[in-house]
Motif scaffolding. Structure first.
Motif, PDB file in Angstrom:
ATOM      1  N   GLY A  37       0.474  -1.274   0.315  1.00 45.97           N
ATOM      2  CA  GLY A  37      -0.373   0.310  -0.211  1.00 45.97           C
ATOM      3  C   GLY A  37       0.832   1.706  -0.244  1.00 45.97           C
ATOM      4  N   VAL A  38       0.267   2.107  -1.034  1.00 45.39           N
ATOM      5  CA  VAL A  38       1.047   3.268  -0.584  1.00 45.39           C
ATOM      6  C   VAL A  38       0.582   4.649  -0.622  1.00 45.39           C
ATOM      7  CG1 VAL A  38       2.526   5.043  -1.726  1.00 45.39           C
ATOM      8  CG2 VAL A  38       2.984   2.230  -2.557  1.00 45.39           C
ATOM      9  N   MET A  39       0.832   5.647   0.028  1.00 44.54           N
ATOM     10  CA  MET A  39      -0.219   6.525   0.335  1.00 44.54           C
ATOM     11  C   MET A  39       0.523   8.013   0.222  1.00 44.54           C
ATOM     12  SD  MET A  39      -3.422   7.723   3.191  1.00 44.54           S
ATOM     13  CE  MET A  39      -1.922   7.357   5.047  1.00 44.54           C
ATOM     14  N   VAL A  40       0.312   8.638  -0.440  1.00 41.67           N
ATOM     15  CA  VAL A  40       0.843  10.467   0.046  1.00 41.67           C
ATOM     16  C   VAL A  40       0.116  11.056   0.697  1.00 41.67           C
ATOM     17  CG1 VAL A  40       1.586  12.301  -1.478  1.00 41.67           C
ATOM     18  CG2 VAL A  40       2.484   9.376  -2.180  1.00 41.67           C
ATOM     19  N   ALA A  41       0.619  12.098   1.546  1.00 39.58           N
ATOM     20  CA  ALA A  41      -0.859  12.854   2.114  1.00 39.58           C
ATOM     21  C   ALA A  41       0.367  14.125   3.012  1.00 39.58           C
ATOM     22  CB  ALA A  41      -0.890  12.662   3.561  1.00 39.58           C
ATOM     23  N   GLY A  42      -0.629  15.838   2.331  1.00 40.80           N
ATOM     24  CA  GLY A  42      -0.086  16.685   3.233  1.00 40.80           C
ATOM     25  C   GLY A  42       0.534  16.747   4.357  1.00 40.80           C
ATOM     26  N   GLU A  43       0.288  17.833   5.255  1.00 38.65           N
ATOM     27  CA  GLU A  43      -0.101  18.183   6.239  1.00 38.65           C
ATOM     28  C   GLU A  43      -0.792  17.408   7.023  1.00 38.65           C
ATOM     29  OE1 GLU A  43       2.615  20.792   8.416  1.00 38.65           O
ATOM     30  OE2 GLU A  43       1.375  22.102   6.774  1.00 38.65           O
ATOM     31  N   GLN A  44      -1.443  17.687   6.551  1.00 39.55           N
ATOM     32  CA  GLN A  44      -3.130  16.921   6.809  1.00 39.55           C
ATOM     33  C   GLN A  44      -4.320  16.205   6.169  1.00 39.55           C
ATOM     34  OE1 GLN A  44      -6.114  20.122   8.422  1.00 39.55           O
ATOM     35  NE2 GLN A  44      -4.319  21.018   9.305  1.00 39.55           N
ATOM     36  N   PHE A  45      -4.026  16.116   5.333  1.00 42.47           N
ATOM     37  CA  PHE A  45      -5.002  14.952   3.826  1.00 42.47           C
ATOM     38  C   PHE A  45      -4.373  14.628   2.526  1.00 42.47           C
ATOM     39  CE2 PHE A  45      -7.314  19.403   4.845  1.00 42.47           C
ATOM     40  CZ  PHE A  45      -8.196  18.978   5.595  1.00 42.47           C
ATOM     41  N   ILE A  46      -5.066  13.322   2.324  1.00 43.14           N
ATOM     42  CA  ILE A  46      -4.761  12.485   1.658  1.00 43.14           C
ATOM     43  C   ILE A  46      -4.563  12.586   0.512  1.00 43.14           C
ATOM     44  CG2 ILE A  46      -4.907  10.122   0.879  1.00 43.14           C
ATOM     45  CD1 ILE A  46      -5.758   9.726   3.321  1.00 43.14           C
ATOM     46  N   THR A  47      -3.398  12.953  -0.737  1.00 43.23           N
ATOM     47  CA  THR A  47      -3.554  13.639  -2.334  1.00 43.23           C
ATOM     48  C   THR A  47      -2.891  12.480  -3.242  1.00 43.23           C
ATOM     49  OG1 THR A  47      -1.013  13.884  -1.650  1.00 43.23           O
ATOM     50  CG2 THR A  47      -2.046  15.352  -1.115  1.00 43.23           C
ATOM     51  N   TYR A  48      -2.812  11.458  -2.591  1.00 42.15           N
ATOM     52  CA  TYR A  48      -2.828  10.266  -3.275  1.00 42.15           C
ATOM     53  C   TYR A  48      -3.060   8.856  -2.548  1.00 42.15           C
ATOM     54  CZ  TYR A  48      -1.508   6.204  -6.169  1.00 42.15           C
ATOM     55  OH  TYR A  48      -0.847   5.145  -7.167  1.00 42.15           O
ATOM     56  N   ILE A  49      -3.414   7.218  -2.981  1.00 40.27           N
ATOM     57  CA  ILE A  49      -3.273   6.531  -2.313  1.00 40.27           C
ATOM     58  C   ILE A  49      -3.772   5.462  -3.522  1.00 40.27           C
ATOM     59  CG2 ILE A  49      -5.860   6.462  -1.755  1.00 40.27           C
ATOM     60  CD1 ILE A  49      -5.623   4.949   0.845  1.00 40.27           C
ATOM     61  N   ASN A  50      -2.396   4.063  -3.308  1.00 39.77           N
ATOM     62  CA  ASN A  50      -3.423   3.437  -4.654  1.00 39.77           C
ATOM     63  C   ASN A  50      -3.575   2.200  -4.149  1.00 39.77           C
ATOM     64  OD1 ASN A  50      -1.723   1.440  -2.743  1.00 39.77           O
ATOM     65  ND2 ASN A  50      -0.396   1.024  -3.712  1.00 39.77           N
ATOM     66  N   THR A  51      -4.496   1.479  -4.963  1.00 40.70           N
ATOM     67  CA  THR A  51      -5.602   0.420  -5.268  1.00 40.70           C
ATOM     68  C   THR A  51      -5.013  -0.204  -4.020  1.00 40.70           C
ATOM     69  OG1 THR A  51      -5.691   0.394  -6.972  1.00 40.70           O
ATOM     70  CG2 THR A  51      -6.891  -1.348  -5.880  1.00 40.70           C
ATOM     71  N   SER A  52      -4.103  -1.073  -3.419  1.00 40.86           N
ATOM     72  CA  SER A  52      -4.012  -1.940  -2.776  1.00 40.86           C
ATOM     73  C   SER A  52      -3.939  -1.439  -0.797  1.00 40.86           C
ATOM     74  CB  SER A  52      -2.484  -2.642  -2.489  1.00 40.86           C
ATOM     75  OG  SER A  52      -1.723  -2.837  -3.932  1.00 40.86           O
ATOM     76  N   PHE A  53      -3.918  -0.062  -1.373  1.00 35.49           N
ATOM     77  CA  PHE A  53      -4.109   0.583   0.515  1.00 35.49           C
ATOM     78  C   PHE A  53      -5.308   0.778   0.759  1.00 35.49           C
ATOM     79  CE2 PHE A  53      -1.307   3.248   3.449  1.00 35.49           C
ATOM     80  CZ  PHE A  53      -2.012   2.840   3.968  1.00 35.49           C
ATOM     81  N   ARG A  54      -5.734   0.828  -0.540  1.00 37.70           N
ATOM     82  CA  ARG A  54      -7.661   1.388  -0.643  1.00 37.70           C
ATOM     83  C   ARG A  54      -8.288  -0.069  -0.005  1.00 37.70           C
ATOM     84  NH1 ARG A  54     -10.017   5.176  -3.324  1.00 37.70           N
ATOM     85  NH2 ARG A  54      -9.015   6.635  -4.584  1.00 37.70           N
TER      86      ARG A  54
END
Length: 871
Positions: A529-546
């Motif tokens: 799972g891969v997730m990219v987030a700013g200081e507070q909110f999610i900007t990207y999340i891949n299918t495996s993390f979902r």
């Protein structure tokens, strides 16, 4: 060629002025004479009053000396009497001489000097006596003076008799009764003189006041007459002056109206007398406020601009010498404030029959505004030329082309660089024809975007599209423009902008888009799972993390808050991990529970890293499902931490109990034994051998008691009272110097009076272990302990000059209990322990801990340890 401004003519002679003012001058002289006489008589009366004071003082001193002489019979007292009496006798000489019809003024002056009167006052005193002798009040004063002199004569007679009797032989001296009678005569004469002196002083003062009143009255009458004459004379002069000023004002008004109407300054230069007249308008044009200031400051040659002086003066000389038609020039003159203004000067000379120039007259007109306008026009033309050149250079460097559009006519004007951009020498003249050059896929959007701008829905219009090059290929361009002018209703009249070739940017953008799609496809295809987030909110999340969290690819996960997806109990730990990553510190893998879509929790093994993307901080999280082995390892690590804290706590508690027992039980017993030995020694005073053994035994008991107290202090080194930690550290370094012959120093920079006891004990043990290692293993001879404050962190360093250490000796997994104990104690106070090479070559142990443990969140960072070498 030096000119002078004309001076006002003299309209009267001194004789005429004297004929008008002689009565006024006579009255002033009389007034001054009366004033002088009043001052002279007043000073003379004051001098007589002062002389009376000197006379009275000397008379009393003479009586005092005479009475003393009657008692002491000393010749010195009699001489004192004669010296004091000389003052009244001198005044009597002056009075008797001035009573004569033809007095000797020198003798009178000598008498007044003997009477100790001031030399400057004597002439006034003589004049007052001679000219006011028969004035009633002054005559009364003189009679009192004469009567006083008679009393002085009687005093002289008594004094002479007394002196003769006392100088006789002792056998011929009269009885004491006669001396007593003479003394009484002296007192009687002295008392008789007092009223005479007071009467003389009153008469003189009254005389002064009376004379002053008379003279002041005369001065007042004369002043009134003088004032009346002055008023009459002033009225006459004012009437004549007003009449002349009125006539002159009318003439000047006519002249000023004529010159101001033309806005010209007039001058008239008399070349014979070298005098120059300038009109008020001339002065105003140069900024001078008053005629006097202008006459004092103005000289033509010094007011000309340095660049104009030579041609102006040369043309002036030529005009006067050659009788040219007129003098006509534009020149600059310096104004009062130092600035220069432009003037148009026109003048003409007048000559004698012999050809000699007599006058030169003319006018000046201020043409500064016209000159400034001409200068601005020249500068504007030059600016336009330079701007055009700079614009060509800028357009060439930026590779842009210019265009303008008129909505009312639909015409488009193309300027500069179009041939370079599209290879076309000419461009379509209308918007419809120009649209044909746009790529068919981009053509539909352009009229709509342009209409939105013209309707004032957007601040400016910018669009990217493709244009056909003359060679047939398509060129990507970016067009940007705005409205230049609008009519009173806000309708656009002219629209202008630029077109820039962005083909290379578009190629790079396509490449970046393809790379992005490739990376996204790759990340979407991995099981992690891969997730990219700013200081507070999610900007990207891949299918495996979902899928790990139970979300479908269509669920709106992007934009959700990161903390909302973490179990409430683990949010503080997650925030701590983010702060570590933000600070650049490595964040180890950890287990966190995250909320699934259905609300249940799932435990994931997470790795966290930090990066800057588009100028903003972003956190990249990779996640895998946590295995039972990983979960067990995390639980073991947590249990180990709890065990270390519990072990340290129990160890400190047991040591505190042992210390209390040693101090309270064994210490008390040893103190009692010492007292008993002291009592037994008193009983064995007759047996020297027994006394010696008892003394030796008592010393051993005292040594055992001291050892007990030291053991108790070592087991419980830090008390709970303020400053206990500082005292314990001072005692530690002091004991080190005494016990091991090692030089120990301690220094505290900051407020360490309120270090909690638990924290103080851990720090004490860390320092104790570090000192022990330095002495045993490093063979140090000097150890420096220092406390410092750095921001929100507190710092303790222990440096030695020993042999140093090897990096392998201080690794975190070292089996030695000492290092493990130091690390555990540092962790117990949320501190950071590090080892470095000291500047002296030895070891530097540094422990940093938070200043406020109650606010500790697990993120207090270690301070800068660069001063201690490599950490």
């Amino acid at each position: 060629m030096k000119e002078r401004l004309a001076s006002p003519p003299r309209g009267y002679s001194p004789q005429a002025l004297l004929a008008v003012l002689w009565p006024l001058l006579v009255a002033i002289v009389l007034l001054l004479a009366l004033g002088f006489l009043t001052l002279r008589l007043t000073n003379a009366a004051r001098a007589y009053v002062g002389g009376e004071g000197l006379w009275s003082k000397s008379q009393k001193e003479a009586v005092m000396h005479l009475v003393r002489y009657a008692g002491s019979q000393q010749e010195a007292d009699y001489q004192g009497y004669l010296k004091a009496l000389a003052v009244p006798l001198g005044d009597r000489i002056a009075r008797l001489e001035l009573e004569k019809a033809s007095p000797d003024l020198a003798l009178a002056t000598a008498g007044f000097l003997q009477g100790q009167n001031h030399p400057d006052d004597i002439p006034g005193m003589i004049a007052l006596f001679r000219y006011f002798r028969h004035y009633p009040l002054f005559d009364k004063a003189i009679r009192q003076w004469a009567e006083a002199d008679l009393q002085i004569e009687q005093l002289q007679s008594v004094a002479g008799e007394l002196h003769a009797l006392l100088r006789a032989a002792p056998a011929l001296r009269p009885p004491a009764a006669r001396l007593q009678a003479l003394t009484q005569d002296i007192y009687r004469l002295n008392e008789a003189l007092w009223p005479i002196e007071d009467a003389f002083s009153d008469a003189i003062n009254e005389t002064s006041r009376e004379l002053s009143r008379v003279l002041y009255t005369a001065m007042t009458v004369l002043s009134v007459l003088l004032l009346g004459f002055g008023v009459a004379l002033s009225h006459r002069i004012l009437v004549r002056t007003q009449r002349a000023e009125h006539e002159l004002r009318i003439i000047n008004q006519r002249f000023e109206l004529a010159t101001s109407g033309a806005n010209d300054g007039i001058w008239d230069w008399n070349l014979v007398t070298r005098e120059m007249y300038c009109s008020p308008r001339f002065r105003e044009l140069l900024g001078y406020r008053s005629e006097a200031e202008f006459q004092q400051a103005y000289v033509l040659s010094s007011h000309l601009h340095p660049d104009d002086a030579v041609p102006v003066l040369g043309n002036l000389r030529n005009h006067l010498a050659n009788r040219s038609t007129a003098f006509n020039m534009e020149l600059r003159l310096r104004c009062r404030d130092g600035s220069y203004r432009w003037f148009h000067a026109r003048g003409r000379g007048a000559w004698h029959a012999s050809g000699r120039p007599l006058r030169f007259s003319g006018a000046i007109t201020d043409i500064t505004l016209r000159k400034l306008a001409e200068q601005e026009q020249r500068e504007m033309l030059e600016l336009q030329r330079k701007t055009a050149e700079e614009l060509d250079l800028a357009l060439h460097g930026a590779e842009v082309a210019l265009w303008a559009y008129t909505p009312a006519t639909g015409k488009v004007i193309h300027m500069r660089r179009w041939e370079t951009l599209l290879g076309r020498k000419t461009m379509p003249a209308t918007l419809d024809e120009w649209q044909k050059l746009v790529h068919p896929d981009d053509r539909a959007q352009r009229p709509l975007a342009l209409q939105k701008y013209l309707d004032d829905e957007t601040a400016y219009r910018e669009s990217e599209f493709r244009l056909r090059h003359a060679a047939g290929h398509w060129v990507w361009v970016r067009s940007r423009g705005r409205t230049i002018t609008r009519d009173e209703n806000g309708v656009p009249l002219h629209y202008a902008g630029v077109v820039m070739d962005i083909s290379p940017q578009m190629a790079a953008r396509r490449l970046e888009h393809e790379q992005h799609r490739f990376l996204q496809t790759m990340i979407e295809g991995v099981d992690t799972g891969v997730m990219v987030a700013g200081e507070q909110f999610i900007t990207y999340i891949n299918t495996s993390f979902r899928l790990m969290l139970g979300y479908t690819p269509d669920d709106p996960v992007v934009g959700m808050a990161v903390d909302d997806m973490i179990a409430p109990d683990d949010r503080a730990l997650a925030q701590q991990r983010r702060r570590k990553a933000l600070a650049g510190r490595p964040v180890p893998a950890g287990l966190l529970r995250m909320k699934k879509k259905d609300g249940s929790l799932v435990q994931l093994a997470l790795n966290l890293s930090f990066t800057l993307w588009k100028g903003a901080p972003h956190f990249i999280t990779t996640a895998t499902m946590a295995s039972e082995h990983e979960a067990l390892a995390v639980r073991i690590h947590a249990a180990r931490n709890r065990f270390e804290r519990t072990l340290l706590s129990e160890l400190e508690a047991q040591q505190a109990d042992i210390a209390r027992e040693l101090h309270d039980s064994l210490g008390s017993v040893l103190a009692g034994i010492s007292l008993m030995l002291g009592g037994a020694r008193g009983l064995a005073a007759g047996d020297p051998e027994l006394s010696r053994h008892l003394d030796h035994t008592q010393e051993q008991v005292k040594s055992a008691a001291e050892t007990t107290r030291a053991l108790a202090r070592g087991l419980m080194p830090v008390g709970s009272h303020p400053g206990a930690f500082l005292r314990a550290m001072e005692q530690l370094t002091s004991d080190l110097s005494l016990a091991k012959s090692v030089w120990g120093t301690f220094e505290a920079n900051g407020d360490f009076e309120h270090v909690p006891p638990e924290t103080g004990v851990h720090l004490y043990r860390i320092a104790q272990e570090a000192i022990s290692n330095a002495v045993r293993h490093g063979h140090a001879t000097r150890i420096d302990v220092q406390l410092d404050m750095e921001g929100e962190s507190l710092l303790m360093s222990i440096e030695d000059n020993g042999t140093g250490f090897e990096r392998s000796d201080v690794r975190h997994d070292h089996p030695g209990l000492g290092l493990q104990s130091m690390a555990a104690r540092a962790k117990a106070i949320h501190g950071h322990l590090s080892f470095a090479r000291a500047a002296s070559g030895g070891c530097a142990v540094v422990i940093a801990w938070p200043q406020h443990p109650a606010d500790f969140t697990g993120e207090s960072l270690p301070p800068d340890l660069s001063a201690f070498g490599e950490s």
